[in-house]
Design a protein around this motif. Sequence first.
Motif, mmCIF file in Angstrom:
data_model
loop_
_atom_site.group_PDB
_atom_site.id
_atom_site.type_symbol
_atom_site.label_atom_id
_atom_site.label_comp_id
_atom_site.label_asym_id
_atom_site.label_seq_id
_atom_site.Cartn_x
_atom_site.Cartn_y
_atom_site.Cartn_z
ATOM 1 N N ASP A 24 0.840 -1.193 0.000
ATOM 2 C CA ASP A 24 0.000 0.000 0.000
ATOM 3 C C ASP A 24 0.880 1.250 0.000
ATOM 4 O O ASP A 24 0.687 2.169 -0.808
ATOM 5 C CB ASP A 24 -0.918 -0.013 1.222
ATOM 6 N N SER A 28 1.264 3.526 -3.352
ATOM 7 C CA SER A 28 0.697 4.872 -3.201
ATOM 8 C C SER A 28 1.769 5.930 -3.404
ATOM 9 O O SER A 28 1.529 6.951 -4.055
ATOM 10 C CB SER A 28 0.059 5.022 -1.819
ATOM 11 N N TYR A 31 2.538 6.149 -7.229
ATOM 12 C CA TYR A 31 1.492 6.808 -8.017
ATOM 13 C C TYR A 31 1.152 8.210 -7.522
ATOM 14 O O TYR A 31 0.381 8.916 -8.164
ATOM 15 C CB TYR A 31 0.233 5.942 -8.058
ATOM 16 N N ARG A 33 -0.632 9.032 -5.015
ATOM 17 C CA ARG A 33 -1.998 9.081 -4.474
ATOM 18 C C ARG A 33 -2.250 7.781 -3.722
ATOM 19 O O ARG A 33 -1.569 6.785 -3.936
ATOM 20 C CB ARG A 33 -3.026 9.212 -5.586
ATOM 21 N N GLN A 34 -3.227 7.822 -2.858
ATOM 22 C CA GLN A 34 -3.608 6.610 -2.144
ATOM 23 C C GLN A 34 -4.254 5.632 -3.125
ATOM 24 O O GLN A 34 -5.197 5.996 -3.815
ATOM 25 C CB GLN A 34 -4.599 6.937 -1.019
ATOM 26 N N ILE A 35 -3.706 4.417 -3.217
ATOM 27 C CA ILE A 35 -4.319 3.436 -4.110
ATOM 28 C C ILE A 35 -5.589 2.897 -3.464
ATOM 29 O O ILE A 35 -5.764 2.942 -2.244
ATOM 30 C CB ILE A 35 -3.352 2.284 -4.482
ATOM 31 N N THR A 36 -6.491 2.407 -4.294
ATOM 32 C CA THR A 36 -7.751 1.865 -3.795
ATOM 33 C C THR A 36 -7.537 0.452 -3.258
ATOM 34 O O THR A 36 -6.536 -0.209 -3.562
ATOM 35 C CB THR A 36 -8.801 1.809 -4.916
ATOM 36 N N ASP A 37 -8.501 -0.028 -2.498
ATOM 37 C CA ASP A 37 -8.436 -1.404 -1.997
ATOM 38 C C ASP A 37 -8.400 -2.399 -3.140
ATOM 39 O O ASP A 37 -7.697 -3.417 -3.069
ATOM 40 C CB ASP A 37 -9.623 -1.705 -1.080
ATOM 41 N N GLU A 38 -9.133 -2.116 -4.208
ATOM 42 C CA GLU A 38 -9.141 -3.020 -5.362
ATOM 43 C C GLU A 38 -7.768 -3.058 -6.037
ATOM 44 O O GLU A 38 -7.276 -4.117 -6.418
ATOM 45 C CB GLU A 38 -10.213 -2.603 -6.373
ATOM 46 N N GLU A 39 -7.141 -1.900 -6.189
ATOM 47 C CA GLU A 39 -5.790 -1.848 -6.760
ATOM 48 C C GLU A 39 -4.794 -2.585 -5.864
ATOM 49 O O GLU A 39 -3.920 -3.304 -6.353
ATOM 50 C CB GLU A 39 -5.345 -0.390 -6.941
ATOM 51 N N ASP A 41 -5.455 -5.055 -3.728
ATOM 52 C CA ASP A 41 -5.700 -6.501 -3.829
ATOM 53 C C ASP A 41 -5.076 -7.066 -5.105
ATOM 54 O O ASP A 41 -4.443 -8.127 -5.083
ATOM 55 C CB ASP A 41 -7.193 -6.808 -3.793
#
Length: 165
Positions: A24, A28, A31, A33-39, A41
């Motif tokens: 995570d 993050s 990129y 930015r904070q990556i999503t939970d789906e990204e 996973d």
Amino acid sequence: MTWSFEVTPVDHPDAAQLLREYLDEIASRFYGRQITDEELDAALEEHHSRHLTPPTGAFLLAWREGVLAGCAGLRVVAPDITELTRVFLRREERGKGGAALLVAAAEDVARDLGATTIRLDTRDDLVEARALYARLGYETVEPFNDDPFAHHYFAKSLAGSRLAG
């Protein structure tokens, strides 16, 4: 401060939690930015850690004063070469001397795996990691993989003393 380190299966809940936190943070940061939970996973599956188990590797957990603090992985790439990967300390554990001790503990495990050389790669943006490895005697080497996320390559001879205690 008391630090301790233990080789632990990567599917242990504590290991799985730290690997999730590690990926995570580095994704993050990459990129911006904070990556999503789906990204996250998807990244955990794509960049799995199943190979960090004996006899092809190992996974260490670090504790400070009995609190889970970080991790490091090792992957055997040749009978005498082991790769250091997934070195991570939780934010609240940084700046307390644990990073150097964690790397030293990982070097000892690499020796136990038969390594005489330990190597690693890292990214441009991970300036703190690059400074740590240089301070710990890792030398810049030619690229040894084509990982698009690797920009700097280091190696260190494991001849010499082991971590005390």
